[in-house]
Design a protein around this motif. Structure first.
Motif, short mmCIF file in Angstrom:
data_model
loop_
_atom_site.label_atom_id
_atom_site.label_comp_id
_atom_site.label_asym_id
_atom_site.label_seq_id
_atom_site.Cartn_x
_atom_site.Cartn_y
_atom_site.Cartn_z
N ILE A 27 3.90 48.12 79.78
CA ILE A 27 4.72 46.95 78.91
C ILE A 27 3.34 45.74 78.95
CG2 ILE A 27 6.47 45.15 78.99
CD1 ILE A 27 8.10 47.27 81.02
N THR A 28 3.03 45.60 77.55
CA THR A 28 1.99 44.48 76.66
C THR A 28 3.23 43.28 76.23
OG1 THR A 28 0.38 45.87 76.38
CG2 THR A 28 0.32 44.02 74.81
N GLU A 29 2.86 42.55 76.74
CA GLU A 29 3.89 40.86 76.81
C GLU A 29 4.51 40.51 74.58
OE1 GLU A 29 4.18 36.48 77.83
OE2 GLU A 29 3.01 37.30 78.17
N LYS A 30 2.68 40.42 74.75
CA LYS A 30 2.81 40.09 73.14
C LYS A 30 3.49 41.70 71.98
CE LYS A 30 -1.22 43.08 71.64
NZ LYS A 30 -2.57 42.94 70.98
N ASP A 31 3.97 42.44 72.54
CA ASP A 31 4.82 43.08 71.77
C ASP A 31 5.64 43.77 72.18
OD1 ASP A 31 2.06 44.55 70.85
OD2 ASP A 31 2.19 46.15 72.51
N TYR A 32 6.45 42.64 73.11
CA TYR A 32 7.31 42.54 73.48
C TYR A 32 8.11 40.87 72.86
CZ TYR A 32 8.84 46.97 75.10
OH TYR A 32 8.92 48.17 75.98
N THR A 33 7.45 40.21 72.61
CA THR A 33 8.24 39.23 72.51
C THR A 33 8.03 39.20 71.03
OG1 THR A 33 5.68 38.71 72.20
CG2 THR A 33 6.64 37.31 74.35
N LEU A 34 7.47 40.27 69.82
CA LEU A 34 7.04 40.28 68.58
C LEU A 34 8.97 40.62 68.68
CD1 LEU A 34 6.39 39.83 65.96
CD2 LEU A 34 4.48 42.06 66.25
N LYS A 35 9.07 42.15 69.68
CA LYS A 35 10.35 42.57 69.18
C LYS A 35 10.98 41.97 69.39
CE LYS A 35 8.49 47.05 69.69
NZ LYS A 35 9.02 48.30 71.25
N ILE A 36 11.59 40.69 70.63
CA ILE A 36 12.90 40.04 71.00
C ILE A 36 12.98 38.85 69.83
CG2 ILE A 36 13.05 38.52 72.18
CD1 ILE A 36 11.95 39.87 74.74
N SER A 37 11.93 39.28 69.54
CA SER A 37 11.44 37.41 67.96
C SER A 37 12.38 37.66 66.84
CB SER A 37 10.38 36.52 67.71
OG SER A 37 10.21 36.28 68.82
N LYS A 38 11.72 39.18 66.51
CA LYS A 38 12.89 39.80 65.40
C LYS A 38 13.87 39.94 65.34
CE LYS A 38 8.72 42.17 63.31
NZ LYS A 38 7.36 43.50 63.18
N TYR A 39 14.56 40.63 66.44
CA TYR A 39 15.80 40.59 67.02
C TYR A 39 16.14 39.50 67.05
CZ TYR A 39 20.53 41.19 69.41
OH TYR A 39 21.71 41.00 69.82
N ILE A 40 16.32 38.11 67.51
CA ILE A 40 16.34 36.56 67.58
C ILE A 40 17.12 36.39 65.99
CG2 ILE A 40 16.00 34.76 67.89
CD1 ILE A 40 14.54 35.28 70.31
N GLN A 41 15.67 36.68 64.99
CA GLN A 41 15.90 36.11 63.71
C GLN A 41 16.87 37.09 63.13
OE1 GLN A 41 12.28 38.16 60.54
NE2 GLN A 41 12.31 35.37 60.36
N LYS A 42 17.07 38.08 63.07
CA LYS A 42 18.18 39.20 62.64
C LYS A 42 19.56 38.41 62.81
CE LYS A 42 20.33 43.50 61.91
NZ LYS A 42 21.51 43.50 61.57
N ARG A 43 19.42 38.38 64.10
CA ARG A 43 20.93 37.77 64.86
C ARG A 43 21.10 36.21 63.44
NH1 ARG A 43 24.43 39.59 65.12
NH2 ARG A 43 25.37 38.32 66.93
N LEU A 44 20.20 35.41 63.94
CA LEU A 44 19.79 34.30 63.33
C LEU A 44 20.40 33.93 61.68
CD1 LEU A 44 17.08 31.74 64.97
CD2 LEU A 44 19.91 32.10 65.42
N ASP A 45 20.03 35.63 61.11
CA ASP A 45 20.38 35.32 59.63
C ASP A 45 21.64 36.01 59.66
OD1 ASP A 45 17.26 35.26 58.53
OD2 ASP A 45 17.09 36.89 58.90
#
Length: 101
Positions: A27-45
């Motif tokens: 697991i590489t942190e930068k990959d998962y933080t980007l996936k999590i952030s995109k998920y949060i963005q979709k939910r906020l949208d």
């Protein structure tokens, strides 16, 4: 008036580019933080909450660039929420830290 309607959110996907963050067990942190952030963005949208992301790709943001980018979207007023996503390795303490920049 609904107080949430006046808020804007900046989503910061921690690390990125040449800064991988924690790397363990495949697991590489930068990959998962980007996936999590995109998920949060979709939910906020979906909720109609105005938001922007500091990075949407695997790019390096230096220590001065990250806060500059975060402020570039909406400034630094009291109506701005900044979420900085990180995944820490080890330890039993879990906490959320909100930093006003």
């Amino acid at each position: 008036m609904d107080d949430r309607a006046t808020k804007k959110v900046v989503i910061d996907a921690g690390h990125g580019g040449t800064d991988p963050g924690t790397v363990a067990n495949g697991i590489t942190e930068k990959d998962y933080t980007l996936k999590i952030s995109k998920y949060i963005q979709k939910r906020l949208d979906d909720l109609g909450i105005e938001n922007s992301m500091t990075r949407t790709t695997d790019e390096t943001l230096g220590p001065s660039v990250r806060p500059e980018r975060a402020q570039s979207f909406y400034g630094n007023g009291k109506d701005i929420i900044v979420l900085s996503n990180h995944i820490n390795a080890g330890g039993s303490v879990r906490k959320i830290v909100m930093v006003r920049i």
